[in-house]
Scaffold this active site. Structure first.
Site, PDB file in Angstrom:
ATOM      1  N   ARG A  23      36.838  54.814  35.041  1.00 11.96           N
ATOM      2  CA  ARG A  23      35.657  54.344  34.336  1.00 11.96           C
ATOM      3  C   ARG A  23      35.861  52.880  33.975  1.00 11.96           C
ATOM      4  O   ARG A  23      36.993  52.455  33.753  1.00 11.96           O
ATOM      5  CB  ARG A  23      35.435  55.181  33.079  1.00 11.96           C
ATOM      6  CG  ARG A  23      35.111  56.637  33.391  1.00 11.96           C
ATOM      7  CD  ARG A  23      35.154  57.483  32.139  1.00 11.96           C
ATOM      8  NE  ARG A  23      34.139  57.026  31.177  1.00 11.96           N
ATOM      9  CZ  ARG A  23      32.858  57.348  31.241  1.00 11.96           C
ATOM     10  NH1 ARG A  23      32.426  58.112  32.217  1.00 11.96           N
ATOM     11  NH2 ARG A  23      32.013  56.914  30.347  1.00 11.96           N
ATOM     12  N   HIS A 112      42.070  22.986  22.427  1.00  8.45           N
ATOM     13  CA  HIS A 112      43.104  23.700  23.182  1.00  8.45           C
ATOM     14  C   HIS A 112      42.823  25.200  23.322  1.00  8.45           C
ATOM     15  O   HIS A 112      43.078  25.792  24.371  1.00  8.45           O
ATOM     16  CB  HIS A 112      44.451  23.489  22.474  1.00  8.45           C
ATOM     17  CG  HIS A 112      45.629  24.050  23.211  1.00  8.45           C
ATOM     18  ND1 HIS A 112      46.171  23.420  24.314  1.00  8.45           N
ATOM     19  CD2 HIS A 112      46.363  25.186  23.021  1.00  8.45           C
ATOM     20  CE1 HIS A 112      47.195  24.128  24.750  1.00  8.45           C
ATOM     21  NE2 HIS A 112      47.329  25.206  23.995  1.00  8.45           N
ATOM     22  N   HIS A 163      45.261  25.271  28.130  1.00  9.22           N
ATOM     23  CA  HIS A 163      44.120  24.425  27.771  1.00  9.22           C
ATOM     24  C   HIS A 163      43.007  24.629  28.823  1.00  9.22           C
ATOM     25  O   HIS A 163      43.282  24.601  30.015  1.00  9.22           O
ATOM     26  CB  HIS A 163      44.567  22.960  27.738  1.00  9.22           C
ATOM     27  CG  HIS A 163      43.606  22.093  27.014  1.00  9.22           C
ATOM     28  ND1 HIS A 163      43.893  21.498  25.805  1.00  9.22           N
ATOM     29  CD2 HIS A 163      42.329  21.740  27.312  1.00  9.22           C
ATOM     30  CE1 HIS A 163      42.846  20.801  25.402  1.00  9.22           C
ATOM     31  NE2 HIS A 163      41.882  20.942  26.295  1.00  9.22           N
ATOM     32  N   HIS A 165      40.665  24.431  31.640  1.00 15.33           N
ATOM     33  CA  HIS A 165      40.534  23.451  32.724  1.00 15.33           C
ATOM     34  C   HIS A 165      40.108  24.136  34.016  1.00 15.33           C
ATOM     35  O   HIS A 165      40.289  25.342  34.176  1.00 15.33           O
ATOM     36  CB  HIS A 165      41.852  22.698  32.940  1.00 15.33           C
ATOM     37  CG  HIS A 165      42.964  23.567  33.474  1.00 15.33           C
ATOM     38  ND1 HIS A 165      43.650  24.461  32.674  1.00 15.33           N
ATOM     39  CD2 HIS A 165      43.484  23.697  34.721  1.00 15.33           C
ATOM     40  CE1 HIS A 165      44.562  25.093  33.405  1.00 15.33           C
ATOM     41  NE2 HIS A 165      44.478  24.660  34.656  1.00 15.33           N
ATOM     42  N   CYS A 195      17.931  34.063  55.500  1.00 16.41           N
ATOM     43  CA  CYS A 195      19.228  33.768  54.882  1.00 16.41           C
ATOM     44  C   CYS A 195      19.724  35.071  54.246  1.00 16.41           C
ATOM     45  O   CYS A 195      19.010  35.688  53.463  1.00 16.41           O
ATOM     46  CB  CYS A 195      19.054  32.669  53.832  1.00 16.41           C
ATOM     47  SG  CYS A 195      20.369  32.638  52.600  1.00 16.41           S
ATOM     48  N   CYS A 198      19.593  34.980  50.422  1.00 17.70           N
ATOM     49  CA  CYS A 198      18.239  35.125  49.869  1.00 17.70           C
ATOM     50  C   CYS A 198      17.833  36.595  49.904  1.00 17.70           C
ATOM     51  O   CYS A 198      17.234  37.117  48.958  1.00 17.70           O
ATOM     52  CB  CYS A 198      17.233  34.293  50.663  1.00 17.70           C
ATOM     53  SG  CYS A 198      17.283  32.517  50.318  1.00 17.70           S
ATOM     54  N   GLU A 308      45.843  45.882  51.781  1.00 18.92           N
ATOM     55  CA  GLU A 308      44.857  44.798  51.824  1.00 18.92           C
ATOM     56  C   GLU A 308      45.324  43.687  52.774  1.00 18.92           C
ATOM     57  O   GLU A 308      44.540  43.150  53.547  1.00 18.92           O
ATOM     58  CB  GLU A 308      44.625  44.227  50.423  1.00 18.92           C
ATOM     59  CG  GLU A 308      43.723  45.079  49.538  1.00 18.92           C
ATOM     60  CD  GLU A 308      44.425  46.227  48.838  1.00 18.92           C
ATOM     61  OE1 GLU A 308      45.655  46.402  49.038  1.00 18.92           O
ATOM     62  OE2 GLU A 308      43.744  46.968  48.092  1.00 18.92           O
TER      63      GLU A 308
END
Ligand SMILES: [Zn+2]
Ligand SMILES: [Zn+2]
Length: 333
Positions: A23, A112, A163, A165, A195, A198, A308
């Site tokens: 879940r 920060h 910080h 970024h 597309c 879209c 994977e």
């Protein structure tokens, strides 16, 4: 019965492991690291905190005078070199291009211990404004073929500094990941005259079950073939293929929806690590009718392993529709 689902835009298959599905609330992070908000407001050892700026690395800042809101600095350990000639060589099975390009860090906020989920909407908007500005600037360099804008939040997503970024890397090549997406999008356009993005946007809005949030210019939804829990795309309603042509109003809308989605993830899942990636067409591709710029939000809650790597097929241990419903229902303060 488990189900294999295909993302029509990327042609990637995933296994929705419904038999062993967990879940969505099983993914609420049990923290071993402090929440961002528990960190100090300012850290004397942090190179991105005001007062500690390494000015030799600075590319630009906003505003230019007075206290800054965002700053762009060259990465101290860049993956690519700004200076140098683009040289190609090819000899049988060895192809080589000199490692020229840009590797910049965008300091998102002077504080920060904040993050995009906690910043004011106008602060998030300033980040995307700076993204666009740097994209426009580096795209004028004829050596550049592809710009990758991304954010790593949290250790598991690859962040080495706390910080807030983001990063911009401009490459002298078109990476396989982009080439593959462009080719699949072109194939869909050739087959249908549409597309694929879209089409996805239209269908997701009509269905509604995977939509997390929507506003005037964007819709955010968990992917039908999400490769990991809560894997979401944020697509603009207007068809455009390059992030550099995003309009001012669209940037504001993008900031609002990204912040909204990140707040749902922050409060609903207890601030997990995530990556944010802007997908945009190659610099020299121009405006393409078949590719559509978008942003991907990928919480790092499951791990990819040998299967994977060996197959390119992900196993998603959650049901995308349940993840979308969970995020929609998060009570955000
Ligand atoms: Zn700092
Ligand atoms: Zn489109």
């Amino acid at each position: 019965m488990p189900e294999l689902r295909q993302n029509l835009a990327t042609r990637e298959w995933v296994i929705i492991a419904s038999e062993r599905a967990r879940r969505p609330n099983a993914y609420v992070e049990e923290r071993t690291t402090p929440l961002h908000t528990e960190l100090p407001h300012y850290d004397a050892a942090c190179p991105f905190c005001p007062g500690n700026e390494e000015l030799d690395l600075e590319v630009t800042r906003h505003p230019l005078s007075g206290p800054w809101q965002t700053r762009v600095v060259r990465n101290k350990y860049p993956a690519l070199a700004r200076e140098g000639q683009l040289l190609r060589s090819f000899d049988g099975v060895q192809r080589q291009i000199t490692g020229v390009g840009y590797h910049e860090v965008l300091v998102e906020h002077p504080q920060h211990n904040t993050s995009m989920a906690l910043m004011a909407e106008s602060d998030v908007c300033a980040v995307f404004d700076t993204f666009r500005e740097r994209g426009l600037a580096v795209s004028r360099d004829p050596r550049i073929e592809q710009i990758v804008y991304f954010k790593n939040h949290g250790v598991r997503a690859g962040a080495s500094l706390q910080h807030p970024h983001s990063q911009v890397i401009a490459l002298p090549i078109v990476p396989g990941e982009i080439r593959h997406r462009m080719e699949e999008a072109r194939r869909f356009f050739d087959d249908t005259g549409e597309c694929v993005f879209c089409r996805m946007l239209h269908d997701e809005l009509a269905l509604g079950e995977r939509v997390v949030a929507a506003n005037e210019h964007f819709v955010a939804f968990v992917l039908y073939a999400a490769s990991s829990p809560f894997h979401a795309w944020i697509l603009p309603h207007r068809h455009f293929s390059s992030f550099r042509v995003i309009g001012d109003e669209e940037i504001s809308s993008l900031a609002a929806i990204v912040r909204d989605v990140l707040r749902r993830i922050f409060y609903g899942l207890n601030d997990p690590a995530y990556n944010l990636v802007v997908r945009t067409s190659p610099v020299k591709e121009g405006d393409s009718v078949y590719f559509h710029a978008y942003m991907a939000v990928i919480p790092r809650l499951s791990r990819h392993a040998g299967f994977e790597l060996g197959s390119g097929v992900s196993i998603n241990p959650t049901i995308p529709e349940a993840c979308a419903a969970f995020l929609r229902e998060v009570a955000i303060p």
